[in-house]
Design an enzyme around this catalytic site. Structure first.
Site, PDB file in Angstrom:
ATOM      1  N   LYS B  27     114.768  42.696  40.488  1.00  0.00           N
ATOM      2  CA  LYS B  27     115.826  43.419  41.188  1.00  0.00           C
ATOM      3  C   LYS B  27     116.883  43.929  40.196  1.00  0.00           C
ATOM      4  O   LYS B  27     117.237  45.110  40.204  1.00  0.00           O
ATOM      5  CB  LYS B  27     116.462  42.500  42.237  1.00  0.00           C
ATOM      6  CG  LYS B  27     117.503  43.186  43.096  1.00  0.00           C
ATOM      7  CD  LYS B  27     118.309  42.193  43.944  1.00  0.00           C
ATOM      8  CE  LYS B  27     117.500  41.498  44.994  1.00  0.00           C
ATOM      9  NZ  LYS B  27     117.355  42.290  46.242  1.00  0.00           N
ATOM     10  N   ARG B  96     122.750  38.002  45.010  1.00  0.00           N
ATOM     11  CA  ARG B  96     121.324  37.931  45.353  1.00  0.00           C
ATOM     12  C   ARG B  96     120.540  37.273  44.217  1.00  0.00           C
ATOM     13  O   ARG B  96     120.866  37.449  43.049  1.00  0.00           O
ATOM     14  CB  ARG B  96     120.749  39.335  45.578  1.00  0.00           C
ATOM     15  CG  ARG B  96     121.229  40.060  46.815  1.00  0.00           C
ATOM     16  CD  ARG B  96     120.546  41.431  46.907  1.00  0.00           C
ATOM     17  NE  ARG B  96     120.803  42.088  48.176  1.00  0.00           N
ATOM     18  CZ  ARG B  96     121.789  42.973  48.379  1.00  0.00           C
ATOM     19  NH1 ARG B  96     122.623  43.261  47.383  1.00  0.00           N
ATOM     20  NH2 ARG B  96     121.940  43.538  49.560  1.00  0.00           N
ATOM     21  N   GLY B 105     110.476  32.327  48.684  1.00  0.00           N
ATOM     22  CA  GLY B 105     110.973  30.974  48.926  1.00  0.00           C
ATOM     23  C   GLY B 105     112.426  30.759  48.504  1.00  0.00           C
ATOM     24  O   GLY B 105     113.052  29.783  48.871  1.00  0.00           O
ATOM     25  N   MET B 107     116.639  31.558  47.597  1.00  0.00           N
ATOM     26  CA  MET B 107     117.803  32.095  48.278  1.00  0.00           C
ATOM     27  C   MET B 107     117.775  33.602  48.161  1.00  0.00           C
ATOM     28  O   MET B 107     117.494  34.154  47.115  1.00  0.00           O
ATOM     29  CB  MET B 107     119.094  31.581  47.643  1.00  0.00           C
ATOM     30  CG  MET B 107     120.272  31.917  48.510  1.00  0.00           C
ATOM     31  SD  MET B 107     121.826  31.829  47.636  1.00  0.00           S
ATOM     32  CE  MET B 107     121.915  33.495  47.015  1.00  0.00           C
ATOM     33  N   ARG B 346     111.604  48.641  44.329  1.00  0.00           N
ATOM     34  CA  ARG B 346     110.570  47.824  43.676  1.00  0.00           C
ATOM     35  C   ARG B 346     109.224  48.382  44.087  1.00  0.00           C
ATOM     36  O   ARG B 346     109.124  49.098  45.076  1.00  0.00           O
ATOM     37  CB  ARG B 346     110.687  46.354  44.078  1.00  0.00           C
ATOM     38  CG  ARG B 346     110.592  46.141  45.559  1.00  0.00           C
ATOM     39  CD  ARG B 346     110.770  44.674  45.918  1.00  0.00           C
ATOM     40  NE  ARG B 346     110.856  44.528  47.370  1.00  0.00           N
ATOM     41  CZ  ARG B 346     111.202  43.407  47.990  1.00  0.00           C
ATOM     42  NH1 ARG B 346     111.510  42.336  47.292  1.00  0.00           N
ATOM     43  NH2 ARG B 346     111.249  43.345  49.294  1.00  0.00           N
ATOM     44  N   HIS B 468      77.476  24.285  51.531  1.00  0.00           N
ATOM     45  CA  HIS B 468      76.250  25.050  51.730  1.00  0.00           C
ATOM     46  C   HIS B 468      76.500  26.240  52.645  1.00  0.00           C
ATOM     47  O   HIS B 468      76.095  27.370  52.357  1.00  0.00           O
ATOM     48  CB  HIS B 468      75.170  24.137  52.325  1.00  0.00           C
ATOM     49  CG  HIS B 468      73.883  24.838  52.605  1.00  0.00           C
ATOM     50  ND1 HIS B 468      73.566  25.320  53.850  1.00  0.00           N
ATOM     51  CD2 HIS B 468      72.856  25.154  51.795  1.00  0.00           C
ATOM     52  CE1 HIS B 468      72.388  25.890  53.794  1.00  0.00           C
ATOM     53  NE2 HIS B 468      71.925  25.800  52.562  1.00  0.00           N
ATOM     54  N   ARG B 590      66.829  32.207  43.492  1.00  0.00           N
ATOM     55  CA  ARG B 590      66.506  30.792  43.724  1.00  0.00           C
ATOM     56  C   ARG B 590      65.196  30.702  44.473  1.00  0.00           C
ATOM     57  O   ARG B 590      65.106  31.129  45.620  1.00  0.00           O
ATOM     58  CB  ARG B 590      67.583  30.136  44.581  1.00  0.00           C
ATOM     59  CG  ARG B 590      68.964  30.069  43.994  1.00  0.00           C
ATOM     60  CD  ARG B 590      69.883  29.367  44.985  1.00  0.00           C
ATOM     61  NE  ARG B 590      71.255  29.279  44.506  1.00  0.00           N
ATOM     62  CZ  ARG B 590      72.186  30.197  44.740  1.00  0.00           C
ATOM     63  NH1 ARG B 590      71.876  31.273  45.453  1.00  0.00           N
ATOM     64  NH2 ARG B 590      73.402  30.045  44.277  1.00  0.00           N
ATOM     65  N   GLU B 773      74.011  24.207  32.406  1.00  0.00           N
ATOM     66  CA  GLU B 773      74.745  23.659  33.548  1.00  0.00           C
ATOM     67  C   GLU B 773      75.005  22.167  33.378  1.00  0.00           C
ATOM     68  O   GLU B 773      75.455  21.503  34.307  1.00  0.00           O
ATOM     69  CB  GLU B 773      74.004  23.945  34.852  1.00  0.00           C
ATOM     70  CG  GLU B 773      72.546  23.537  34.859  1.00  0.00           C
ATOM     71  CD  GLU B 773      71.800  23.986  36.128  1.00  0.00           C
ATOM     72  OE1 GLU B 773      72.439  24.237  37.161  1.00  0.00           O
ATOM     73  OE2 GLU B 773      70.550  24.079  36.067  1.00  0.00           O
ATOM     74  N   SER B 792      72.055  31.253  31.017  1.00  0.00           N
ATOM     75  CA  SER B 792      72.853  31.614  32.180  1.00  0.00           C
ATOM     76  C   SER B 792      73.668  30.389  32.566  1.00  0.00           C
ATOM     77  O   SER B 792      73.112  29.314  32.814  1.00  0.00           O
ATOM     78  CB  SER B 792      71.956  32.053  33.333  1.00  0.00           C
ATOM     79  OG  SER B 792      72.762  32.326  34.473  1.00  0.00           O
ATOM     80  N   GLY B 794      75.334  27.884  34.741  1.00  0.00           N
ATOM     81  CA  GLY B 794      75.369  27.423  36.122  1.00  0.00           C
ATOM     82  C   GLY B 794      76.672  26.666  36.279  1.00  0.00           C
ATOM     83  O   GLY B 794      76.715  25.453  36.147  1.00  0.00           O
ATOM     84  N   CYS B 859      75.657  32.594  36.490  1.00  0.00           N
ATOM     85  CA  CYS B 859      75.130  32.792  37.842  1.00  0.00           C
ATOM     86  C   CYS B 859      75.697  31.766  38.817  1.00  0.00           C
ATOM     87  O   CYS B 859      75.240  31.656  39.936  1.00  0.00           O
ATOM     88  CB  CYS B 859      73.604  32.765  37.841  1.00  0.00           C
ATOM     89  SG  CYS B 859      72.919  31.215  37.271  1.00  0.00           S
ATOM     90  N   TYR B 879      76.681  39.393  31.015  1.00  0.00           N
ATOM     91  CA  TYR B 879      76.770  39.773  32.426  1.00  0.00           C
ATOM     92  C   TYR B 879      77.314  38.637  33.261  1.00  0.00           C
ATOM     93  O   TYR B 879      77.318  37.482  32.834  1.00  0.00           O
ATOM     94  CB  TYR B 879      75.405  40.229  32.961  1.00  0.00           C
ATOM     95  CG  TYR B 879      74.369  39.138  33.062  1.00  0.00           C
ATOM     96  CD1 TYR B 879      74.311  38.295  34.182  1.00  0.00           C
ATOM     97  CD2 TYR B 879      73.440  38.938  32.055  1.00  0.00           C
ATOM     98  CE1 TYR B 879      73.370  37.284  34.269  1.00  0.00           C
ATOM     99  CE2 TYR B 879      72.492  37.936  32.125  1.00  0.00           C
ATOM    100  CZ  TYR B 879      72.465  37.107  33.236  1.00  0.00           C
ATOM    101  OH  TYR B 879      71.542  36.109  33.328  1.00  0.00           O
TER     102      TYR B 879
END
Lengths: 902, 902
Positions: B27, B96, B105, B107, B346, B468, B590, B773, B792, B794, B859, B879
């Site tokens: 501000k 302010r 949250g 004042m 703003r 799941h 999978r 993994e 990859s 996991g 992945c 990737y």
């Protein structure tokens, strides 16, 4: 690869030396050494282990090998004054394998190589002993057929075809013993044997001695990769890359007549370690006869009478050898026509007891230094000194009578006999009647603790070397056979079926936790002398030779080691035992083991099943005085030593009631509906409890639990201090993964400490530390060390999480993995240095980078395993902690770690 | 800390600038900026955020602050020509808070500060408006009492005491609206308010304006640490160390008469993003009245009529501001006596849809670059473009009617209505009748897959954001509300009890997966336009403005990003969706998801329950043609793109039959006793299945499983190739911890490939890689990369093992942990960079040290989470792979990663 492939020995000089074992194998190097120090060794040569590895890689021999072999053979011919393949005066040789370490799985020996239908005649002419010549010939064909050409029985039930032919001929001749066969008979056997080879082997028996030699050399090299050798290497951690050497040596004959003999001997007793020349021999025999057990060998002392001259030489030789090699030697010798020939010497294998005695006595004799003595013993062998054992006569008798029922895992060393108790209650009952019992369970759980304590031994059908049963048994020092799959236990029927027999509660069984054997009946056990001195105090230490040896070794170990040795113990009596074994503190006091037992478990269950913090506090208030008493008992025993207490760790449902009755009891205590209690129990179910709501996660969500435990610890510490006891409490927060977790729990502990000290007007120094048992804790050790005053590696959980392997569920693949060399060791026994160890190293370095004074220990089961102890030493840990009975092992391993590093 | 604490603005120049937000707050910096670019801003000054942090640390102000405040205040007095506290011509100010980021949250505002019983008279004299003056005064006392002195209702049910006093007075005067109160009434109110303060606050209302000012400044600083602010910061990852600034500004009044007004406006529509000036105002009112909703504000367009001169200024101003700040602005203004004053500007908050439209249109307008446009949008907001939504009118109506039943986790965005189906069978049945159903389960398991697919949405009572249900729902693009604890589901009774109501199968429910709301009845949903264009193809792309915006953003993202984006998909239709969303390959297919369904599951169960390798092979032979078809279908869709297929991963007992009937069926198929099957099932039980016999441990102990899968893959690849399809198979071995594991499994795959290619006379390039993994895999990545052609990550399992936290069992403590800041984010949603991330970095570095060409991807579920995608970019991954519906999010995040790094 060096350019020299063959090393000659004989004629009082050798190209090799004892320190060339890597290249020449143990046998070859020692044959060279014996030659060099002037002992009578038949000449020969060793083909190096490098040739073996070359041969493995390329399935070919290096250029020049043949030339070197031929030259070396000529040298032997010159010394022996005989010629290989010579029809008149044939040189015969033995061909033996010989790796860096003795390897029973490999091809052992071919004797009498060089014999064929022509040279056998030369041998007859020279020895004037056709029977001897044909006996040598038939033995050669048999060994060659068996070992080189692979002639074997078609299946297990068929007799060895060569042996069958001998039996048939003996039957035909109407004689009973081999020695009763005549020269002609033996000549006939040669023919029969060759016919067997022709029938059973694709390759005919080679008549040309050179073909024989190269065939035998190839067979030795190939035997390095046979299944038995691979299995042995795996079991003994011998790298495949070592390879084996081949030893070709001129034959000497112990079977040329009654002035010939052959024998094996030890410079000291390999079973007891006592200092006397020990061995046996056969007159007029070849080496294999001694081993085969067909003729009963004579004790070596009789040789003094039989052949005093040769015996004198042998006596001089054995003394020379022991002095030269500075260790107990295992010798093979042959006496040919009264002349002694040495065929082998090596450091003799020995029992644990013998190893300790020999090491200590050699120091007494000034032969070796205490440091060398420490390196001469295997720490694990200390188990043999500590555990009760079966009277070997009784046990062998039982086995002969078919009383061996099954074999499980040797999970808790020692021997125990007792009546079957299928549950803890029964075991406790037996003890109260003074009856020894074995707790026989499908598997054990924390609720069985009282029973395990009451029983003399534990036998389970399921679970591995680190199952609950095995773990607790080792900590208690109980005999344990675990995971004995052959047992069919029916609690309902109260029966144990095994090996076609059915046993009932009260029937006697005997278990050998050092071998995993389960036997029928009550076999007498003998208590270990050390235990009787240290723990039972039934023997005066000054009167025990065994104790003298143990104490000396421990004293040397203690003055060598840098690592402190603590113990994992939760009860005053365990602490007492641990101190007797030399514990220098408690590395892990698991508070949850105190949570079982009548009143306590009910209060614990109330606490868990409470709906709110008030309910939990009410239940915890019941536990407080009991926990305080627990800690007080421990502090009293540990007077002056640090005591590391872990706050509650296991998932809460481990404590939950299972049976309808127990649930009813808890519901009544809490004034709740049974269904509500059941619902709560169901809601606490976890898919993967190992990774669930446990460890500090309990104390964080329910800080009142930690508060109660801290209060119990500090109040007990205050009482003990007022009694004049030196208390050094360490409070350890388990399963920390985030710095903030430790921060929160440490704040609770410190707040309670301040409160108690203020109230009691006593101030006691204490430490707050954490377990490092999650990869994340190791990775963020720098942050955690900002709060932790010490680390203790929980390598059980750290292994589980680093590898993603549940100890309890690994039975489906870990045995397969170890067998197939996917992992070198069972990772819950030996620290996985490449995986788990890297995280440990990281944690030590990062933790100390933040807090240079950080104390670091280990309290996982690995803390009592020698390889792991040595690893901990290398990582710079301050201490290891293990179950009481493994403390001497850890002390020794810690000393070896220092000596190995030098 | 800099030596200057106060920055003045006003009189056409300011000491601050827009780029000083860290020091002056958003501000304050923008007030300074507006001043500098010549806009009419009432003069004032900002006290820096550094003063806030100083105040937090030391509970004191830095030396010199008071002097600087006084100087700045003098400057304001000079500009305004009024004096703070002057009885004749008093300067009034607003105070302010203003942090770096907007923080609800904290004042907010105190207006009219400087009034007291003396100065109010000056105000009356100057404005000749006693009602305005007393209204300003009573508002000030009320705000000051509330915000600075903490006067509040004693409990929730009590009315605000100030509001109660107003109501009482109105009642007493017999009037309805505040505006009907007279100046005297308001003067009376000031007295009443002061009496309330005197009663409720320990500190009296300060009459001295300087006391008022310092009280207000202190209140702003303290509000930085109040609970609401702390909670907001935690939710929005705002560091505590930022602190807030305080803005003190001369008051201007929108409530001095009918030529006064106050309003808020957006330079573009914040809901739709359309380019038109949007806002509302109130004549003769103060700022808070617009927000309070007591009077209905007028649309901004009417201001043009009301106050044409001021409106013209405002129009010029908003264009200036948007152009200057190059973003949609959110303005606050006041018109005093016909003159426009700007109180705030703003960057305006906006919906996802508005954000995308504004960003793209500003590029069209040449206002920003495409790269800037990419940084203007939150990737997660793309969800709003893709998901079906409830008709907001209908939904609001339903909520008003009390049909909101419960709230669960917003696990799968979008809205869905359908009849309750308590099991998969019912859901499938509904679909076959063309009825939309919601699958309502306590929790889902792999057996529910068909039902999840058939239902329009999934609702579960248990399970977290990565349960799941949530996982599969997101992958399928299904709406899902998970872990809705308020549901009481009784499968047996066929009832769902919630919020005091009981529902049966067939009753309608509506779930909002973006908010977690569960509503009664069938609320109308609207499909996303993007989906209709891309997937349903029911809208011509050329005719969709929404699609144009989406496509442009995606095009810019694609040309910026380095990371490739793949998808986790197991079915051809999922692959098709993924390609429509721009997938550049499959990152995880999978195979186990293919194992469910009628014939298959029976064959799978046969395989698992077989006693020996022959039994397993027989069952696997049945699966082979089905798996081949599966892969063929996928290869056809993925034509030209890499397809990464993972071999069997889950513990076998996931596939086991549970019901008596299923067991009977399997037993019959296998020709076995039911009891034998039950025994086998029991023997497969695991304590911690996550860490059990699963992943490559299956393929190693049972290589025939891997053989079958490899055969199905390569045979499908051959068929596809022969059809002219470009196939790029990648075979991925899960749960590898040891190099040797991968070696053994890769050998099986390569052997089968060679066999299939030789038989079919086709050669197809393929890769063999592994999941990383387990911590041990990351630690030994250098060794594993000797075998692996790609890695990859996991991250689901890697997070579980690194932290030792089971995703399924974390509900007891993870919410507590996140709430209490023990962990910053839910670790299964956002990669734990300090723990898991360190292992990932290590693995990338070590893997590439061994094999520089090593391809590395991710992945785990994290692959579609923006913060995690950006982390993967920084690690140098090749990737990321995510569920189809998250691909656009990942594309955008990947672009932002590049742009952020610049």
């Amino acid at each position: 690869m060096s350019s020299k492939f063959v090393y000659s020995f004989g004629g009082e000089k050798a190209e090799g030396r004892a320190d060339m074992k890597n290249l020449l194998g143990g046998k070859g190097a020692n044959l060279a050494e014996m030659t060099n120090i002037g002992l009578p060794v038949p000449p020969g040569f060793s083909i190096t282990t490098e040739v073996c590895t070359y041969h493995m890689d390329r399935h070919a021999y290096p250029d020049g090998l043949q030339h070197e072999v031929n030259s070396a053979l000529s040298r032997v011919e010159d010394i022996i004054k005989a010629k290989f393949g010579d029809p008149e005066n044939p040189l015969l040789v033995s061909v033996r394998s010989g790796a860096r370490a003795s390897m029973p799985g490999m091809m052992d020996t071919i004797l009498n190589l060089g014999l064929n239908d022509t040279t056998v005649k030369g041998l007859i002419a020279r020895t004037n002993n056709p029977r001897f010549a044909y006996d040598s010939y038939r033995r050669f064909v048999q060994m060659y057929g068996d070992v080189v050409l692979g002639v074997q029985a078609a299946h297990d039930k068929e007799a060895d075809p060569f042996e069958a032919a001998i039996e048939e001929l003996k039957h035909h001749r109407g004689v009973i013993h081999d020695v009763d066969l005549t020269a002609d008979d033996l000549k006939e056997l040669v023919k029969l044997f060759k016919a067997i080879v022709a029938k059973k082997s694709p390759i005919p028996f080679p008549e040309d001695p050179f073909d024989q030699l190269w065939g035998a050399i190839g067979a030795v090299f190939n035997s390095w990769m046979n299944d038995r050798a691979i299995a042995y290497r795996r079991l003994n951690s011998i790298p495949e890359s070592w390879g084996t050497a081949v030893n070709v040596q001129a034959m000497v004959f112990g079977n040329m007549g009654d002035n010939c003999a052959t024998g094996v001997a030890f410079t000291r007793n390999p079973a007891s370690g006592e200092k006397h020349f020990y061995g046996e021999y056969l007159t007029n025999a070849q080496g294999e006869d001694v081993v085969a057990g067909i003729r009963t060998p004579k004790p070596i002392s009789e040789l003094k009478v039989d052949q005093p001259h040769a015996y004198a030489d042998l006596e001089k030789t054995y003394r020379t050898l022991e002095k030269h090699f500075r260790d107990m030697q295992d010798l093979e010798f042959t006496i040919q026509d009264g002349k002694l020939w040495m065929l082998q010497t090596r450091n003799g294998k020995r029992t644990g007891i013998a190893a300790f005695r020999i090491a200590v006595e050699m120091v007494d004799e000034g032969m070796i230094s205490p440091q060398e003595a420490l390196m001469r013993v295997e720490p694990e062998m200390l188990n043999q000194l500590l555990r009760p054992i079966f009277d070997s006569v009784e046990k062998n008798k039982a086995i002969k009578e078919g009383k061996l029922l099954a074999k499980g895992l040797n999970a808790g060393p020692g021997a125990a006999s007792g009546v079957i108790a299928f549950n803890a209650k029964k075991a406790v009952e037996c003890r109260s009647h003074g009856i020894d019992s074995l707790l026989v369970r499908i598997e054990t759980s924390p609720e069985d603790i009282q029973g395990m304590n009451a029983a003399v031994g534990i036998l389970t059908a399921r679970g591995g070397m680190t199952s609950h049963a095995a773990l607790v048994a080792r900590q208690m020092g109980k005999v344990c056979v675990a995971g004995c799959g052959g047992l069919d236990i029916d609690y309902h029927a109260g029966t144990l079926k095994v090996s076609g027999k059915t046993f009932h509660e009260g029937d006697f069984l005997s278990i050998d936790g050092s071998t995993g054997e389960v036997l029928e009946g009550n076999i007498k056990t003998l208590p270990s002398e050390i235990i009787q001195v240290l723990i039972d105090k039934t023997i005066d230490p000054a009167k025990s030779e065994m104790y003298r040896i143990y104490a000396k070794l421990m004293q040397w170990a203690d003055s060598s080691r840098r690592l402190k040795i603590r113990t994992n113990a939760d009860q005053p009596d365990q602490c007492q035992t641990a101190r007797a074994f030399g514990a220098e503190g408690i590395g892990l006091c698991r508070t949850e083991h105190m949570f079982f037992g009548g009143e306590r478990i009910t209060a614990v269950r109330e606490m868990i099943l409470a709906d709110d913090v008030e309910g939990r506090k009410k239940a915890l208030a019941k536990l407080l005085p009991m926990q305080r008493e627990d800690f007080l008992g421990i502090f009293r025993v540990m007077d002056g030593l640090p005591t590391n207490i872990r706050t509650l760790d296991p998932p809460l449902h481990e404590f939950l009631p299972h049976t309808e009755n127990e649930i009813k009891h808890v519901a009544r205590e809490m004034g709740k509906e049974i269904d509500a209690v059941k619902l709560k129990i169901a809601s606490l179910h976890e898919e993967n409890p190992m990774l669930g709501h446990r460890g500090c996660r309990l104390g964080i969500v329910y800080p009142e639990i930690t508060e109660m435990q801290a209060q119990a610890i500090f109040e007990a510490a205050v009482i003990a201090t007022k009694e004049g006891i030196a208390v050094h409490p360490e409070i350890m927060i388990p399963l920390v993964g985030f710095r903030k977790e430790l921060e929160l729990q440490a704040a609770v502990v410190r707040r309670i400490a301040t409160e108690v000290f203020a109230r009691e007007k006593v101030k006691i120094d204490y430490l707050v530390g954490t377990m490092i048992e999650l990869p994340r804790a190791a990775i963020t050790a720098d942050q955690i060390a900002e709060v932790a005053e010490y680390f203790s590696f929980g390598t059980n959980d750290l292994t589980q999480t680093t590898m993603g392997i549940s100890r309890d569920d690994s039975k489906g693949f870990i045995p397969y993995y170890v067998e197939n060399n996917i992992m070198e060791f069972e990772p819950f026994q030996v620290i996985d240095q490449e995986g788990v160890g890297v995280l440990m190293e990281w944690a030590v370095q990062r933790g100390r980078a933040t807090r240079p004074s950080l104390k670091v220990g280990i309290c996982g089961e690995h803390g009592g395993e020698p390889k792991s102890v040595m690893f901990c030493h290398r990582l710079g840990l301050d201490y290891v902690s293990c179950s009481p009975f493994r403390i001497p092992i850890a002390r020794l391993a810690a000393a070896q770690a220092v000596l190995t590093a030098k």
